[in-house]
Design an enzyme around this catalytic site. Structure first.
Site, short mmCIF file in Angstrom:
data_model
loop_
_atom_site.label_atom_id
_atom_site.label_comp_id
_atom_site.label_asym_id
_atom_site.label_seq_id
_atom_site.Cartn_x
_atom_site.Cartn_y
_atom_site.Cartn_z
N HIS A 328 19.61 8.32 9.07
CA HIS A 328 18.91 8.36 10.36
C HIS A 328 19.31 7.11 11.13
O HIS A 328 19.24 6.00 10.58
CB HIS A 328 17.40 8.39 10.12
CG HIS A 328 16.58 8.73 11.32
ND1 HIS A 328 16.52 7.93 12.44
CD2 HIS A 328 15.78 9.79 11.59
CE1 HIS A 328 15.71 8.49 13.33
NE2 HIS A 328 15.25 9.62 12.84
N ARG A 348 13.78 7.74 21.25
CA ARG A 348 14.92 7.94 22.16
C ARG A 348 14.71 9.18 23.03
O ARG A 348 15.11 9.21 24.18
CB ARG A 348 16.22 8.07 21.35
CG ARG A 348 16.74 6.72 20.86
CD ARG A 348 17.91 6.89 19.91
NE ARG A 348 17.49 7.30 18.59
CZ ARG A 348 18.08 8.22 17.84
NH1 ARG A 348 19.16 8.83 18.29
NH2 ARG A 348 17.62 8.51 16.65
O1 MEZ Z 1 13.50 15.91 11.48
C1 MEZ Z 1 13.35 14.71 11.25
O2 MEZ Z 1 14.01 14.11 10.41
C2 MEZ Z 1 12.40 13.93 12.06
C3 MEZ Z 1 11.40 14.71 12.82
C4 MEZ Z 1 12.52 12.62 12.13
C5 MEZ Z 1 12.16 11.76 13.27
O3 MEZ Z 1 13.02 11.07 13.78
O4 MEZ Z 1 11.01 11.76 13.69
#
Ligand code: MEZ
Length: 542
Positions: A328, A348
């Site tokens: 992420h 974002r």
């Molecule tokens: O789907 C995801 O991983 C999620 C909702 C994460 C996020 O950034 O909030």
């Protein structure tokens, strides 16, 4: 200001360039630019961090070293002489529990499966490693996708999912995901989930990285927690569903034809094994972020150690896309106490920009996650990043822009979880940016399944993050919360049906483990490492 003096110069630049950046839209990357970025900087392309498997259905395939080690490890069960086990405390002839459908894992997929199987009349048991709801579902924040607006359609959602996954996704699974999505939102609402609404009562929806329509349904930035709360309450209110907490599965049970017939659980409180006889088993154990691939911090919950992949693999299940993980883009990089915790993509979606140490944007903020993560890594490798006093690198996520663009109070209203997470450490994200760096977030691959969650092992189903194929080589935001409910529900329905069809005595054996041990020995692989891991080992080695 709450940032240390060594980070101040760059912070000042971030503030000073805000007015210029307000009018700037960073251009989207071309397909070629994305490919160059991924190949140059995405962790999936660091070949030296992967290993080829020697044994099992995926022999020859590459996967991160940490996962390979567990997939090729020995069973944690002591040696036993034959298929009818004589392990102390383990009596396969007299199982401790009996059910139609055993669900291993108590997160979003496991609970959805339990509700549907129970509704279909099956005798259901959930065995979960920690408490019901201790799962990555609970940790997801920003939203759940569903094409339920007039300007959208499942077909458009399908194209977005395929594009995000580099068109490697399994088409049938994507079709199931997007087709069930609108119904899933209605089902969750009926069970009590409170999604954000507009004044006219319609659903509020926002964009995520790689979405061509606003289809992200939110519950502030607690969407996963809200969904998990709803599913957990429903499971708990159904008294017929048997629940064993602190009871991870350590091995599946099989008959001599290789079909699954139950599992061996380890009671973590009493430290003893128990045996469950089940006509059908659903693995819903989630991901593996706690394996900290390549040393990355993680946004995952404490129990995310890839156990389901290990259990299924040893029983002969084929895995898919195990060479790709999701980092992420925005994990917390400061302060150290929250290193790697999720900073939701919603930040974002509602207007924050990514800014390097020179005060410049360097990527369109809503490119797909793999692309944004690679761009941040590129900035850091190029020295255009901020280094914290504990030597962690990161770039700014300029959250005050949200309020400049959308008005005072937006941050507190839309991002209460983020406000709390940073506020605890003296950072007011409505006034100061956050420092972020990619964090290990999701296992793109897992056990190969059909649209009804069947695997190549009879009577073994898999749902949620433990499965592979839905998201191809990269998942879009909000499609994991959707995935766990869509495929959890499908697995529950399919398992109840299979259980009805399975008649006659069930033979509880461990011959697949015996076979596995022979396979390991034939390849000269030792038995010093045992799996599943169950809990991460955070003890200092030196
Ligand atoms: O789907 C995801 O991983 C999620 C909702 C994460 C996020 O950034 O909030």
């Amino acid at each position: 200001m709450s940032y240390p003096a060594t980070m101040q110069d760059s912070l000042n630049l971030c503030v000073a360039t805000r007015e210029r950046r307000m009018t700037e839209t960073f251009p989207r990357a071309t397909a070629d630019a994305k490919e160059t970025l991924l190949k140059g900087f995405h962790p999936d392309y660091r070949a030296e961090t992967f290993a080829a498997l020697h044994v099992g259905p995926n022999a020859g395939d590459r996967t991160p070293r940490e996962l390979a080690q567990l997939l090729e490890a020995d069973s944690a069960l002591p040696e036993f002489p034959g298929p009818r086990s004589s392990v102390p405390g383990l009596s396969l002839d007299k199982p401790d529990y009996d059910c139609d459908v055993l669900i291993i894992g108590g997160g979003g997929a496991g609970c959805s499966a339990a509700i549907m199987a129970d509704t279909a009349g099956a005798r259901v048991m959930i065995a979960t490693k920690l408490r019901l709801g201790d799962a990555n579902t609970m940790m997801a924040q920003g939203g759940i996708q569903a094409a339920d607006k007039d300007v959208d359609s499942p077909a458009i959602h399908y194209l977005d999912v395929m594009g995000g996954g580099h068109f490697a996704n399994t088409p049938d699974l994507v079709e199931a995901l997007v087709a069930d999505a609108p119904e899933v939102i209605g089902w969750l609402e009926d069970l009590g989930a409170m999604f954000d609404k507009n004044p006219d009562g319609s659903m509020k929806t926002i964009h995520g990285g790689g979405t061509s329509r606003r289809r992200m349904h939110t519950a502030r930035d607690y969407t996963g927690a809200e969904i998990m709360r709803t599913l957990r309450d429903e499971v708990r209110s159904r008294s017929d569903i048997m629940l064993l907490e602190f009871s991870p599965a350590v091995e599946l049970l099989t008959d001599t034809k290789g079909a699954v017939t139950g599992a061996v659980l380890q009671n973590l409180n009493l430290n003893r094994y128990s045996v469950v006889r089940a006509k059908v088993v659903i693995i819903a154990t989630g991901g593996s972020g706690r394996l900290h691939y390549q040393g990355f911090p993680t946004s995952n919950h404490y129990g995310a150690t890839g156990d389901g992949l290990v259990l299924a693999y040893r029983a002969g299940a084929h895995l898919a896309f195990i060479d790709t993980m999701q980092y992420h883009p925005t994990g917390a990089a400061f302060p150290q106490q929250i290193l790697g915790l999720l900073v939701t993509e919603k930040v974002r979606s509602i207007g924050a920009q990514l800014v390097n140490s020179e005060g410049n944007q360097f990527i369109f903020p809503l490119e797909t996650r793999d692309v944004v993560a690679s761009a941040i890594i590129r900035e850091c490798q190029g020295g255009r990043c901020v280094t914290t006093p504990t030597a962690v690198q990161g770039v700014w996520l300029d959250t005050p822009m949200i309020e400049i663009r959308r008005g005072a109070g937006t941050v507190k209203r839309e991002l209460p979880a983020m406000v709390r997470q940073f506020g605890r450490h003296g950072i007011d994200i409505a006034k100061e940016p956050m420092l972020v760096y990619p964090t290990l977030h999701y296992q793109n691959g897992g056990v190969e399944i059909t649209a009804d969650c069947a695997t190549n092992v009879p009577d073994l189903l898999v749902a949620g993050e433990a499965s592979g194929g839905v998201h191809g080589r990269n998942r879009l935001m909000g499609n994991s919360l959707l995935d766990v409910v869509v495929f959890g529900r499908r697995a529950g329905v399919a398992a109840a049906k299979l259980a009805k069809e399975r008649t006659g005595d069930l033979e509880l054996g461990l011959s697949h483990v015996e076979r596995w041990r022979k396979e390991l020995a034939a390849k000269g692989l030792g038995s010093d490492i045992k799996s599943p891991l169950l809990l991460p080992d955070y003890t200092r080695k030196s």
